[in-house]
Design a protein around this motif. Structure first.
Motif, PDB file in Angstrom:
ATOM      1  N   PRO B  72     148.940  65.289 -40.465  1.00  0.00           N
ATOM      2  CA  PRO B  72     149.177  63.937 -39.472  1.00  0.00           C
ATOM      3  C   PRO B  72     148.723  64.508 -38.308  1.00  0.00           C
ATOM      4  CG  PRO B  72     151.127  64.664 -40.680  1.00  0.00           C
ATOM      5  CD  PRO B  72     150.386  65.670 -41.142  1.00  0.00           C
ATOM      6  N   LYS B  73     148.279  63.269 -37.688  1.00  0.00           N
ATOM      7  CA  LYS B  73     147.436  63.550 -36.359  1.00  0.00           C
ATOM      8  C   LYS B  73     148.307  63.374 -35.099  1.00  0.00           C
ATOM      9  CE  LYS B  73     143.359  64.053 -37.900  1.00  0.00           C
ATOM     10  NZ  LYS B  73     143.641  64.467 -39.232  1.00  0.00           N
ATOM     11  N   ASN B  74     149.348  62.383 -35.214  1.00  0.00           N
ATOM     12  CA  ASN B  74     150.231  62.016 -33.937  1.00  0.00           C
ATOM     13  C   ASN B  74     151.694  62.234 -34.032  1.00  0.00           C
ATOM     14  OD1 ASN B  74     147.981  60.571 -32.837  1.00  0.00           O
ATOM     15  ND2 ASN B  74     148.537  58.799 -34.755  1.00  0.00           N
ATOM     16  N   ASP B  75     152.098  63.277 -34.969  1.00  0.00           N
ATOM     17  CA  ASP B  75     153.365  63.629 -35.131  1.00  0.00           C
ATOM     18  C   ASP B  75     153.564  65.216 -34.613  1.00  0.00           C
ATOM     19  OD1 ASP B  75     153.434  61.914 -38.289  1.00  0.00           O
ATOM     20  OD2 ASP B  75     154.312  61.235 -36.089  1.00  0.00           O
ATOM     21  N   GLU B  76     154.885  65.510 -34.267  1.00  0.00           N
ATOM     22  CA  GLU B  76     155.040  66.975 -34.056  1.00  0.00           C
ATOM     23  C   GLU B  76     155.141  67.828 -35.173  1.00  0.00           C
ATOM     24  OE1 GLU B  76     158.561  67.517 -31.844  1.00  0.00           O
ATOM     25  OE2 GLU B  76     158.428  69.617 -31.684  1.00  0.00           O
ATOM     26  N   LEU B  77     154.182  68.883 -35.326  1.00  0.00           N
ATOM     27  CA  LEU B  77     153.972  69.606 -36.363  1.00  0.00           C
ATOM     28  C   LEU B  77     154.463  71.073 -35.980  1.00  0.00           C
ATOM     29  CD1 LEU B  77     150.312  68.862 -37.351  1.00  0.00           C
ATOM     30  CD2 LEU B  77     152.557  67.744 -38.163  1.00  0.00           C
ATOM     31  N   VAL B  78     155.206  71.765 -37.347  1.00  0.00           N
ATOM     32  CA  VAL B  78     155.308  73.205 -37.290  1.00  0.00           C
ATOM     33  C   VAL B  78     154.430  73.588 -38.313  1.00  0.00           C
ATOM     34  CG1 VAL B  78     156.978  75.138 -37.673  1.00  0.00           C
ATOM     35  CG2 VAL B  78     157.695  73.035 -36.680  1.00  0.00           C
ATOM     36  N   VAL B  79     153.535  74.456 -37.633  1.00  0.00           N
ATOM     37  CA  VAL B  79     152.552  75.042 -38.591  1.00  0.00           C
ATOM     38  C   VAL B  79     152.714  76.661 -38.789  1.00  0.00           C
ATOM     39  CG1 VAL B  79     150.109  75.306 -39.433  1.00  0.00           C
ATOM     40  CG2 VAL B  79     150.709  73.456 -38.361  1.00  0.00           C
ATOM     41  N   PRO B  80     153.747  77.435 -39.757  1.00  0.00           N
ATOM     42  CA  PRO B  80     153.846  78.588 -39.566  1.00  0.00           C
ATOM     43  C   PRO B  80     152.827  79.577 -39.823  1.00  0.00           C
ATOM     44  CG  PRO B  80     155.199  77.375 -41.291  1.00  0.00           C
ATOM     45  CD  PRO B  80     154.077  76.555 -40.980  1.00  0.00           C
ATOM     46  N   SER B  81     152.997  80.620 -39.278  1.00  0.00           N
ATOM     47  CA  SER B  81     152.060  81.765 -39.288  1.00  0.00           C
ATOM     48  C   SER B  81     151.904  82.578 -40.422  1.00  0.00           C
ATOM     49  CB  SER B  81     152.292  82.708 -38.020  1.00  0.00           C
ATOM     50  OG  SER B  81     153.411  83.235 -38.128  1.00  0.00           O
TER      51      SER B  81
END
Lengths: 652, 328
Positions: B72-81
């Motif tokens: 998603p482009k406009n939402d807050e994301l958590v992309v784990p390491s």
């Protein structure tokens, strides 16, 4: 219900399956003892009282756990129930069974810790766990008055000192020591658990050097208990596959630093052996030097086939005895083992030959309809389907070689079948395949029947054999047969049973890890390829169920997939041979015989085909189905008219 | 719900609310934070859109293998390491920030089980008194009882961080595996194989999410076996969509046995519905942390992004740890 002293009738047998309980893990100590059938060849090779550590490996169901538990203290005591005090002097050892799965070692592999630290931290916990197990055994000896109270107190006092605990009691007992060790262990458990959650390094004090408690507890037992004087304490460590590489290095360190009076037998699945290195300086333990290896299923597979068959016969007899049935002789007589080929078949192959001759006109494309009929007349043997198939095969071989077919047909008609040397030779090689083809043409499948055949299918693995027998018994019940009494077990029940057992084996041999999907897909493709070759008009090899591959020419990942399939016993490795150029090594791998019914494959050891690197890559190395289809089509084009691409595939 | 048969947390006084898909936007309360695991299913995306929250955060689970372009482009994301569940949960909690005085709702529908359970353990550890969970039922599973959720095979079967008590490894005589059963036979088989020495008790989802799913569940369990005789087989029944009843069933069955030493090691393996998995977690975290018990799971290499069709309804669960008595 299973083990009864009442002699059953056919009616009371209904609903019980004497072959249920195929896993040693499901059996009680007394059941382990009752169902154990000794193989003198194994017991001659390894013995818990020997000094050299042993690594016992094998696939699922090869009998490791059964053997280890047979040697364990509770079962030892059952065998000496009348005079338990004599147990150790007569056997020379005390078998301490330890289930490594109970350590739940996976939680020690915290990403924050380097491998060496994991090894040592786990090692301390491991030593304490093994010590607890030994202490429980000492308690058992105390209950049976095999050891005295004063001996036990002395042992407990010295053990507490060993683990660095000051006892408040003047005469501590096993419960006190277990409690003290439990406190140390609980602290480790909680710290490891919390550290994993908080993403930090666990912090706890390691109170002993590696192996100090592991060997110390055993050596103290030899010193403190008169009945253990001169007796070997043998640690039977089962389920090695549950330890990761770092943890196995700790165990290998224990092997390397073994002490007099204590021995180790490690049991683990073939795929689960991850390291022979030790913790310190990466020394490597070597078979024959620091330890012996016995691969149980390889051992059973490569020994004289009759020995395994006899072993299976004994097991069946024993299981039925426990169910109250006494067999009158060899189990073979209780199975239908021969099924004649029909004297008339659909002659589909003959019809196919007519079509292909008409369509292609032979190798030169010049045969007219009269010539086609002349050829067919020479080959026709409507009353003898197998001979007719052999004649057709011979004609196809000649077609492939570019020989004029009219001459070929004449040679095959000469002197009648009885003296046709070529057809006799072809039948010797290809009988099994031609019979399978005839049965398939008639809507059936190749037969896997007879007690002898069932033992061959099991391929040296007792659990496989027991699962086949369990399925046979179930299908007999389902179809209203009365096995083991009067009427031999039918072809239909045996056939259904071996298919069930093959499906079970395939589903049960789940490869854990990144290669699981590739192995499964590869096996399906390989089975399809070998089956297609077997049922082709001109099979290139008789009874092909194995393949040669120069694996130096494979991608690294594909090699790993093959290795995984072998470790999980889906493929069975045969002795390697050198390739045509001596610097190449050719591997020979066979589909596990348990899987043969799944793809209608033979179960002999004869036929081996050469597969190229391209073919193996399409089977095991890629998800792309089209590349496999192409490889399959190319291979089959050489085996059916008009036989394009003369000559078989080579490895090079 | 029956009263607890012996002392222990009271799972009865917990609220669960059934909501139609359209009703998510008109729930009686809004939240400060919504955390949801992004995947391709309609039920996950519609819930994210409709639930009212001041902050909405997508967790991008590595097992779904989404590319950057697909996110998603406009939402807050958590992309784990990392795909390590401890790391994923930790980075999610860091992104959420201080929870004091804030209301958090977690849509568990798209979560990997192992990550979800660690997250719940972290919420317990942070002594968050109350939090909410949403689970959305599908219309149906794509291939009914043949639906597979995991891909690439089982990588490992192991205890989950935060869910290991303490047991004597030298005593395994009465080890017990409690298998929360579902559809994924490969996953269940891996767990059964790992703990093959233990006595096995199956937990079936009854009532099931949809009427046909109970039979499909039974069929999946039948494929597991093997060798147990009728006298050896044991089954418990817990609602597939109620974590509190699930926790109660486990409490009723094992509370006394664990405390009286009749079980050498209790292994809880929630491979059934995610809601049941939450129930297993609540039971463990409330009662078992210092006992010979552990929660373990099979870890898949990858997960299918889309295994369901439609969105039949949602459930909102209010987990009140103070009321449950789990914060003492």
């Amino acid at each position: 219900m299973l083990y009864t002293n009442n002699k059953p009738t056919v009616e009371t047998l209904s609903g019980t399956n004497p072959f249920r309980g195929t896993k040693a893990t499901d059996l009680s100590d007394s059941e382990i003892n009752e169902t154990f059938v000794s193989s003198s060849r194994i017991l001659d090779r390894i013995n818990p009282s020997q000094r050299m550590p042993v690594l016992l490996t094998g696939g699922k169901g090869s009998g490791r756990t059964h053997l280890l538990r047979y040697w364990s203290l509770p079962v030892q005591l059952l065998r000496h129930a009348e005079r338990p005090a004599d147990t150790f002097q007569s056997t020379g050892y005390l078998g301490q069974y330890v289930l490594l799965g109970g350590m739940d070692a996976g939680r020690f592999s915290v990403s924050a810790l380097p491998d060496e630290v994991v090894g040592i931290a786990f090692g301390y916990y491991f030593d304490l766990g093994v010590c607890s197990a030994l202490l429980r055994s000492i308690s058992l000896l105390g209950e049976l008055n095999i050891v005295t109270a004063s001996e036990t107190q002395e042992y407990c006092r010295r053990l507490l000192s060993l683990v660095g605990v000051r006892s408040r009691k003047a005469a501590p007992g096993p419960g006190d020591v277990l409690s003290s060790i439990g406190k140390i262990r609980r602290r480790i458990d909680f710290e490891v658990n919390n550290a994993a959650l908080d993403l930090r390094r666990p912090v706890f004090r390691i109170g002993n050097s590696p192996g100090e408690v592991f060997y110390g507890a055993a050596l103290l037992a030899r010193e403190c208990f008169a009945c253990l004087d001169g007796v070997v304490i043998c640690y039977l460590l089962d389920e090695l596959e549950n330890l990761d590489e770092a943890q196995q290095r700790y165990v290998q360190t224990l092997v390397r630093e073994r002490r007099e009076g204590v021995s180790l037998i490690l049991g683990g699945r073939t795929y689960g052996v991850k390291s022979f290195e030790t913790l310190a300086a990466r020394e490597v333990n070597r078979p024959g030097a620091e330890f012996e290896v016995l691969a149980l299923d390889d051992f059973m597979r490569t020994q004289n086939r009759q020995d395994f068959r006899s072993f299976c016969a004994e097991v069946v007899t024993r299981r039925l005895e426990l169910a109250g049935i006494a067999l009158s002789g060899d189990p073979e007589q209780y199975f239908v083992s021969v099924a004649q080929l029909p004297t008339r078949s659909t002659r589909r192959a003959f019809a196919t030959l007519r079509r292909t001759l008409t369509r292609f006109g032979g190798p030169n494309g010049t045969l007219d309809s009269d010539q086609v009929e002349a050829i067919l007349r020479s080959l026709a043997r409507a009353q003898n389907p197998i001979m007719e198939k052999a004649a057709i095969l011979a004609l196809y071989q000649d077609w492939n070689a570019g020989i004029e077919l009219l001459d070929s047909a004449k040679s095959l008609a000469l002197n009648g079948d009885e003296t046709n040397e070529r057809l006799a030779r072809l039948l010797r090689h290809f009988r099994s395949d031609l019979e399978a083809q005839i049965r398939r043409e008639m809507g059936g499948r190749p037969l896997y029947i007879g007690f002898e055949t069932l033992t061959v299918l099991a391929d040296g693995n007792m659990r496989n054999f027991m699962n086949i027998m369990k399925a046979v018994h179930s299908w007999c019940e389902f179809s209203g047969e009365k096995p083991w009494f009067e009427i031999p077990i039918s072809v239909a029940s045996q056939q259904r049973a071996v298919l069930d057992a093959a499906d079970w084996f395939f589903g049960d041999s789940q490869v854990v890890g990144e290669f699981g999907d590739s192995v499964r897909q590869g096996m399906e493709r390989l089975g399809e390829l070998l089956s297609s070759i077997r049922f082709s008009p001109k099979p290139s090899e008789s009874s092909a169920c194995a393949f040669n591959i120069d694996d130096s020419r494979l991608e690294a990942r594909t090699r790993s997939v093959l290795d995984a399939a072998a470790k999980y016993s889906l493929l069975v490795e045969r002795p390697a041979r050198r390739g045509r150029n001596e610097d190449r090594r050719v591997r020979t791998l066979q589909i596990n015989r348990m899987l043969a019914p799944r793809w209608d494959l033979p179960i002999g050891r004869r036929g081996v085909i050469d597969l190229s690197a391209r073919e193996i890559e399409s089977i095991f190395g890629t998800v792309d189905r089209d590349s496999f289809r192409k490889v399959l089509a190319d291979r089959l084009a050489r085996l059916a008219p008009p036989f394009r691409n003369h000559g078989d595939a080579t490895l090079f | 719900m029956p009263r607890s048969s012996s002392a222990g947390p009271n799972y009865a006084f917990q609220y669960r609310t059934r909501v139609r898909p359209a009703g998510l936007s008109s729930l009686s309360r809004s939240f400060d934070i919504l955390l949801s695991a992004f995947n391709s299913s309609e039920r996950v995306r519609s819930a994210f859109q409709n639930v009212r929250a001041t902050r909405k955060i997508w967790l991008i689970q590595p097992e779904y293998s989404y590319s950057v372009a697909e996110l998603p482009k406009n939402d807050e994301l958590v992309v784990p390491s990392s795909s390590d569940e401890g790391v994923v949960a930790s980075e999610s909690m860091n992104a959420i920030g201080d929870l004091a005085g804030k209301s958090i709702v977690v849509d568990i529908t798209g979560f990997m089980r192992h990550t979800l359970l660690v997250l719940i353990a972290r919420l317990f550890r942070a002594r968050v008194e109350r939090f909410w969970l949403i689970y959305s039922d599908p219309g149906r599973y794509a291939l009914n009882e043949a639906t597979l959720f995991s891909k690439g095979g089982v990588q490992d079967v192991r205890p989950i961080p935060g869910y290991y008590g303490s047991r004597d490894p030298g005593d395994f005589a009465t080890d017990t595996l409690v298998l929360g059963t579902g559809y994924d036979v490969e996953m269940m088989r891996a767990v059964v194989e790992k703990k093959r020495r233990a006595r096995r008790i199956d937990v079936l989802g009854l009532p099931s999410l949809q009427p046909s799913m109970f039979q499909e569940n039974v069929l999946s369990v039948a494929l597991l076996d093997d060798d147990r005789t009728l006298s050896q087989a044991r089954t418990l029944y817990a609602p597939a969509n109620d974590p509190f009843s699930t926790a109660q069933v486990l409490h009723d069955e094992f509370h006394d046995a664990l405390r009286k030493g009749r079980i050498s090691g209790l292994y809880l393996a929630p491979t059934g519905t995610k809601v049941q998995a939450v129930g297993f977690a609540l039971y463990y975290l409330s009662e078992c942390t210092e006992l010979p018990a552990a929660l373990l799971l099979p870890i898949p290499a990858r997960y299918d992004r889309e295994t369901t069709r439609g969105h039949s309804r949602s459930w909102l669960y209010e987990v009140d740890l103070r009321l449950m008595g789990a914060l003492n």
